[in-house]
Motif scaffolding. Structure first.
Motif, PDB file in Angstrom:
ATOM      1  N   VAL A  39      12.899 -27.149   7.677  1.00 34.66           N
ATOM      2  CA  VAL A  39      13.018 -26.672   6.296  1.00 34.66           C
ATOM      3  C   VAL A  39      12.621 -27.771   5.319  1.00 34.66           C
ATOM      4  CG1 VAL A  39      14.634 -25.850   4.550  1.00 34.66           C
ATOM      5  CG2 VAL A  39      14.775 -24.951   6.870  1.00 34.66           C
ATOM      6  N   TYR A  40      13.020 -28.997   5.592  1.00 34.15           N
ATOM      7  CA  TYR A  40      12.677 -30.117   4.714  1.00 34.15           C
ATOM      8  C   TYR A  40      11.183 -30.430   4.764  1.00 34.15           C
ATOM      9  CZ  TYR A  40      17.208 -31.733   2.985  1.00 34.15           C
ATOM     10  OH  TYR A  40      18.391 -31.840   2.296  1.00 34.15           O
ATOM     11  N   PHE A  41      10.545 -30.257   5.915  1.00 36.99           N
ATOM     12  CA  PHE A  41       9.121 -30.558   6.047  1.00 36.99           C
ATOM     13  C   PHE A  41       8.290 -29.660   5.129  1.00 36.99           C
ATOM     14  CE2 PHE A  41       4.905 -30.155   8.042  1.00 36.99           C
ATOM     15  CZ  PHE A  41       4.569 -31.492   8.188  1.00 36.99           C
ATOM     16  N   ALA A  42       8.771 -28.427   4.916  1.00 39.68           N
ATOM     17  CA  ALA A  42       8.028 -27.485   4.071  1.00 39.68           C
ATOM     18  C   ALA A  42       8.271 -27.706   2.586  1.00 39.68           C
ATOM     19  CB  ALA A  42       8.412 -26.047   4.444  1.00 39.68           C
ATOM     20  N   ALA A  43       9.190 -28.607   2.235  1.00 35.85           N
ATOM     21  CA  ALA A  43       9.655 -28.723   0.850  1.00 35.85           C
ATOM     22  C   ALA A  43       8.560 -29.133  -0.128  1.00 35.85           C
ATOM     23  CB  ALA A  43      10.810 -29.720   0.775  1.00 35.85           C
ATOM     24  N   ASN A  44       7.723 -30.077   0.247  1.00 33.61           N
ATOM     25  CA  ASN A  44       6.756 -30.643  -0.696  1.00 33.61           C
ATOM     26  C   ASN A  44       5.344 -30.115  -0.486  1.00 33.61           C
ATOM     27  OD1 ASN A  44       8.578 -32.116  -2.162  1.00 33.61           O
ATOM     28  ND2 ASN A  44       8.265 -34.014  -1.042  1.00 33.61           N
ATOM     29  N   VAL A  45       5.238 -28.860  -0.054  1.00 41.33           N
ATOM     30  CA  VAL A  45       3.932 -28.252   0.159  1.00 41.33           C
ATOM     31  C   VAL A  45       3.141 -28.172  -1.147  1.00 41.33           C
ATOM     32  CG1 VAL A  45       4.719 -25.873  -0.206  1.00 41.33           C
ATOM     33  CG2 VAL A  45       2.794 -26.299   1.315  1.00 41.33           C
ATOM     34  N   ILE A  46       3.819 -28.299  -2.277  1.00 40.80           N
ATOM     35  CA  ILE A  46       3.146 -28.285  -3.574  1.00 40.80           C
ATOM     36  C   ILE A  46       2.135 -29.432  -3.691  1.00 40.80           C
ATOM     37  CG2 ILE A  46       4.838 -29.748  -4.763  1.00 40.80           C
ATOM     38  CD1 ILE A  46       4.519 -27.903  -7.204  1.00 40.80           C
ATOM     39  N   PHE A  47       2.312 -30.494  -2.894  1.00 39.79           N
ATOM     40  CA  PHE A  47       1.417 -31.649  -2.955  1.00 39.79           C
ATOM     41  C   PHE A  47       0.051 -31.378  -2.324  1.00 39.79           C
ATOM     42  CE2 PHE A  47       5.470 -34.083  -3.340  1.00 39.79           C
ATOM     43  CZ  PHE A  47       5.180 -34.701  -4.547  1.00 39.79           C
ATOM     44  N   ILE A  48      -0.112 -30.249  -1.661  1.00 43.61           N
ATOM     45  CA  ILE A  48      -1.385 -29.952  -1.000  1.00 43.61           C
ATOM     46  C   ILE A  48      -2.554 -30.006  -1.977  1.00 43.61           C
ATOM     47  CG2 ILE A  48      -2.737 -28.032  -0.028  1.00 43.61           C
ATOM     48  CD1 ILE A  48      -0.392 -27.352   1.738  1.00 43.61           C
ATOM     49  N   LEU A  49      -2.363 -29.475  -3.171  1.00 43.86           N
ATOM     50  CA  LEU A  49      -3.483 -29.371  -4.106  1.00 43.86           C
ATOM     51  C   LEU A  49      -3.678 -30.594  -4.985  1.00 43.86           C
ATOM     52  CD1 LEU A  49      -3.334 -25.662  -5.287  1.00 43.86           C
ATOM     53  CD2 LEU A  49      -4.685 -26.675  -3.464  1.00 43.86           C
ATOM     54  N   GLY A  50      -2.715 -31.536  -4.952  1.00 42.60           N
ATOM     55  CA  GLY A  50      -2.805 -32.711  -5.805  1.00 42.60           C
ATOM     56  C   GLY A  50      -4.141 -33.439  -5.727  1.00 42.60           C
ATOM     57  N   ILE A  82       3.849 -17.651  -7.584  1.00 43.91           N
ATOM     58  CA  ILE A  82       4.614 -17.140  -6.434  1.00 43.91           C
ATOM     59  C   ILE A  82       4.910 -18.281  -5.459  1.00 43.91           C
ATOM     60  CG2 ILE A  82       4.518 -15.616  -4.417  1.00 43.91           C
ATOM     61  CD1 ILE A  82       2.890 -13.665  -6.143  1.00 43.91           C
ATOM     62  N   VAL A  83       3.928 -19.143  -5.215  1.00 45.36           N
ATOM     63  CA  VAL A  83       4.138 -20.291  -4.327  1.00 45.36           C
ATOM     64  C   VAL A  83       5.276 -21.160  -4.859  1.00 45.36           C
ATOM     65  CG1 VAL A  83       3.155 -22.482  -3.547  1.00 45.36           C
ATOM     66  CG2 VAL A  83       1.825 -20.389  -3.332  1.00 45.36           C
ATOM     67  N   GLY A  84       5.248 -21.448  -6.163  1.00 40.64           N
ATOM     68  CA  GLY A  84       6.304 -22.262  -6.755  1.00 40.64           C
ATOM     69  C   GLY A  84       7.669 -21.604  -6.610  1.00 40.64           C
ATOM     70  N   PHE A  85       7.730 -20.310  -6.866  1.00 37.02           N
ATOM     71  CA  PHE A  85       8.991 -19.573  -6.738  1.00 37.02           C
ATOM     72  C   PHE A  85       9.516 -19.658  -5.305  1.00 37.02           C
ATOM     73  CE2 PHE A  85      11.589 -15.790  -6.107  1.00 37.02           C
ATOM     74  CZ  PHE A  85      12.393 -15.792  -7.240  1.00 37.02           C
ATOM     75  N   CYS A  86       8.615 -19.507  -4.338  1.00 40.34           N
ATOM     76  CA  CYS A  86       9.016 -19.541  -2.921  1.00 40.34           C
ATOM     77  C   CYS A  86       9.428 -20.952  -2.488  1.00 40.34           C
ATOM     78  CB  CYS A  86       7.886 -19.021  -2.033  1.00 40.34           C
ATOM     79  SG  CYS A  86       7.581 -17.254  -2.223  1.00 40.34           S
ATOM     80  N   ILE A  87       8.760 -21.974  -3.013  1.00 39.83           N
ATOM     81  CA  ILE A  87       9.204 -23.346  -2.736  1.00 39.83           C
ATOM     82  C   ILE A  87      10.610 -23.539  -3.290  1.00 39.83           C
ATOM     83  CG2 ILE A  87       8.814 -25.791  -3.218  1.00 39.83           C
ATOM     84  CD1 ILE A  87       5.809 -25.174  -3.347  1.00 39.83           C
ATOM     85  N   GLY A  88      10.827 -23.011  -4.504  1.00 34.74           N
ATOM     86  CA  GLY A  88      12.155 -23.085  -5.104  1.00 34.74           C
ATOM     87  C   GLY A  88      13.221 -22.412  -4.262  1.00 34.74           C
ATOM     88  N   LEU A  89      12.876 -21.292  -3.638  1.00 39.11           N
ATOM     89  CA  LEU A  89      13.832 -20.607  -2.765  1.00 39.11           C
ATOM     90  C   LEU A  89      14.298 -21.505  -1.624  1.00 39.11           C
ATOM     91  CD1 LEU A  89      12.212 -17.050  -2.359  1.00 39.11           C
ATOM     92  CD2 LEU A  89      14.162 -17.670  -3.801  1.00 39.11           C
ATOM     93  N   GLY A  90      13.430 -22.422  -1.206  1.00 36.61           N
ATOM     94  CA  GLY A  90      13.763 -23.271  -0.065  1.00 36.61           C
ATOM     95  C   GLY A  90      14.604 -24.477  -0.401  1.00 36.61           C
ATOM     96  N   PHE A  91      14.616 -24.913  -1.660  1.00 32.57           N
ATOM     97  CA  PHE A  91      15.330 -26.145  -2.012  1.00 32.57           C
ATOM     98  C   PHE A  91      16.840 -26.055  -1.782  1.00 32.57           C
ATOM     99  CE2 PHE A  91      11.612 -27.896  -4.446  1.00 32.57           C
ATOM    100  CZ  PHE A  91      11.576 -29.105  -3.769  1.00 32.57           C
ATOM    101  N   PRO A  92      17.528 -25.025  -2.279  1.00 32.91           N
ATOM    102  CA  PRO A  92      18.966 -24.931  -1.985  1.00 32.91           C
ATOM    103  C   PRO A  92      19.239 -24.738  -0.499  1.00 32.91           C
ATOM    104  CG  PRO A  92      18.364 -23.506  -3.818  1.00 32.91           C
ATOM    105  CD  PRO A  92      17.080 -23.968  -3.185  1.00 32.91           C
TER     106      PRO A  92
END
Length: 409
Positions: free
Chosen positions: A17-28, A108-118
């Motif tokens: 679950v933690y490994f998927a947390a920073n997937v937002i960095f893919i496009l950086g 949607i990606v951001g919302f789904c990443i947010g779902l994973g943080f808690p």
């Protein structure tokens, strides 16, 4: 798979679950190339929404997850919803490149990443006891940073092949999703009797989120808001002051993530030595790193400052999450974790306005000035947070409730 130790299975599921947390960095690393090659006729400010929209929508995602996880939806279902949404919405822009559609998918990606943080924080709190948790949070922090490094490196490699290939990298989340499907077991509440379980649930249902959890989230938001110009203005400072190229600025930025990873490796032994001082120690590193960056006019000094700040953030974050076990009832831990992460994202989002305001008020557009002003804010609020944290009375929230139930009987 049946022969795997239950504790090992729990650890694998949390790390996945933690490994998927920073997937937002893919496009950086790919944003500039995406802008010039895929959307040459679209203003760059619009293309930047591909990144900032995801960050913004992580906030409602975190709050929704905090409100429903473990209640209307269980932990495995939330993990599937979070990772599945990231995969689908992350990959679709490769096939449908209309900019409006892309921006909707990024939201949607951001919302789904947010779902994973808690989900990450709450699983660590519920699946591991007080002795095990610091070590688990340390490894989780390391794996999260490793994920960030992996995503950024792969993105840079495939982007050189084709500007659209980074979209396909979102499919890498299939790996942690499979691990979650195999290993994640629903947390079981550790209560003495079924009667106590019912009374505990009734007691929790009427409780508000502790003020200390709200305070910690507010402090994290303010300090991140004040610190974030360091990361946003990195390339501008390097360029304006003639310290190097954009490529060098990108390399220095990656040192921040390396600091995150190092923090994961040292968190457990550091927590063992510092105990209740873990958050003040992290905040001290944060202020020191920000100061070295703000006043360092050479690449080595900037790199040291960024590294220390990277270490500090991943001491403060898991340190705070671990402390939730002391004063946040289990029924409120998901919401407390969501609020804490949302504080970070709100701080990041507001930083742009802070940078613009500093330039307007002072008439000075130096990219270093917001970092210096931010340093003063970091020091002030780090001192406030540290003082409150040190003086806070230590008790176990769950044990306190159990005692209250026993006394009522």
């Amino acid at each position: 798979m049946k022969n795997i130790n239950p504790k090992t299975a729990k650890l694998i599921s949390v790390l996945a679950v933690y490994f998927a947390a920073n997937v937002i960095f893919i496009l950086g690393p790919a944003l500039q190339t995406i802008s010039t090659e895929l959307y040459p006729d679209i203003p760059y400010s619009t293309v930047l929404l591909i990144s900032t929209l995801s960050s913004l929508f992580m906030i409602p995602g975190s709050l929704v997850a905090g409100a429903v996880i473990g209640k209307q939806i269980n932990f495995k279902q939330m993990a599937i919803l979070s990772m599945g949404g990231i995969i689908i919405a992350g990959v679709l822009p490769f096939f449908i490149r209309d900019i409006v559609f892309v921006l909707v998918m990024r939201a949607i990606v951001g919302f789904c990443i947010g779902l994973g943080f808690p989900l990450q924080s709450t699983l660590a709190l519920k699946l591991f006891n007080d002795d095990e948790r610091p070590k688990v949070l340390g490894w989780a922090t390391f794996v999260m940073a490793l994920g960030s490094i992996t995503y950024m490196q792969l993105s840079g490699i495939v982007c050189d092949m084709n500007a659209a290939f980074p979209w396909l990298l979102h499919a890498i989340v299939i790996i942690p999703l499979i691990l979650v499907l195999i290993f994640l077991k629903e947390p079981v509440e550790d209560t003495a009797t079924s009667a106590n379980t019912q009374k505990l649930a009734k007691l929790n249902s009427g409780e508000k989120l502790p003020a200390m959890a709200i305070f910690a989230s507010a402090m994290f938001m303010i300090i991140f808001f004040a610190f974030y110009p360091v990361l946003l203005n990195m390339s501008a400072i390097v360029d304006v002051e003639g310290l190097g190229t954009a490529a060098l600025a990108g390399t220095i930025s990656s040192i921040f993530t390396i600091g995150n990873a190092c923090a994961g490796l040292i968190f457990a032994p550091l927590y063992k030595k510092t105990g209740k001082y873990i958050i003040p120690v992290g905040l001290s590193f944060w202020a020191l790193g920000t100061a070295i960056f703000a006043f360092g006019h050479s690449i080595p000094m900037i790199a040291i400052g960024i590294f220390l700040a990277g270490v500090a953030i991943q001491i403060v974050w898991p340190g705070t999450i671990n402390s939730f076990s002391e004063y946040v009832p289990k029924s409120k831990q998901s919401m407390a974790s969501a609020l804490f992460v949302s504080g970070m994202n709100i701080g990041c989002f507001c930083t742009t306005f802070f940078i613009v305001t500093v330039a307007i008020v002072t008439g000075n557009e130096s990219p270093r000035l917001p970092c210096i002003i931010g340093l003063a804010i970091v020091i002030i609020f780090a001192a406030i947070w540290s003082t409150v944290e040190i003086k806070r009375k230590r008790s176990n929230a769950i044990n306190t409730q159990s005692i209250a139930i026993t006394e009522q009987d």
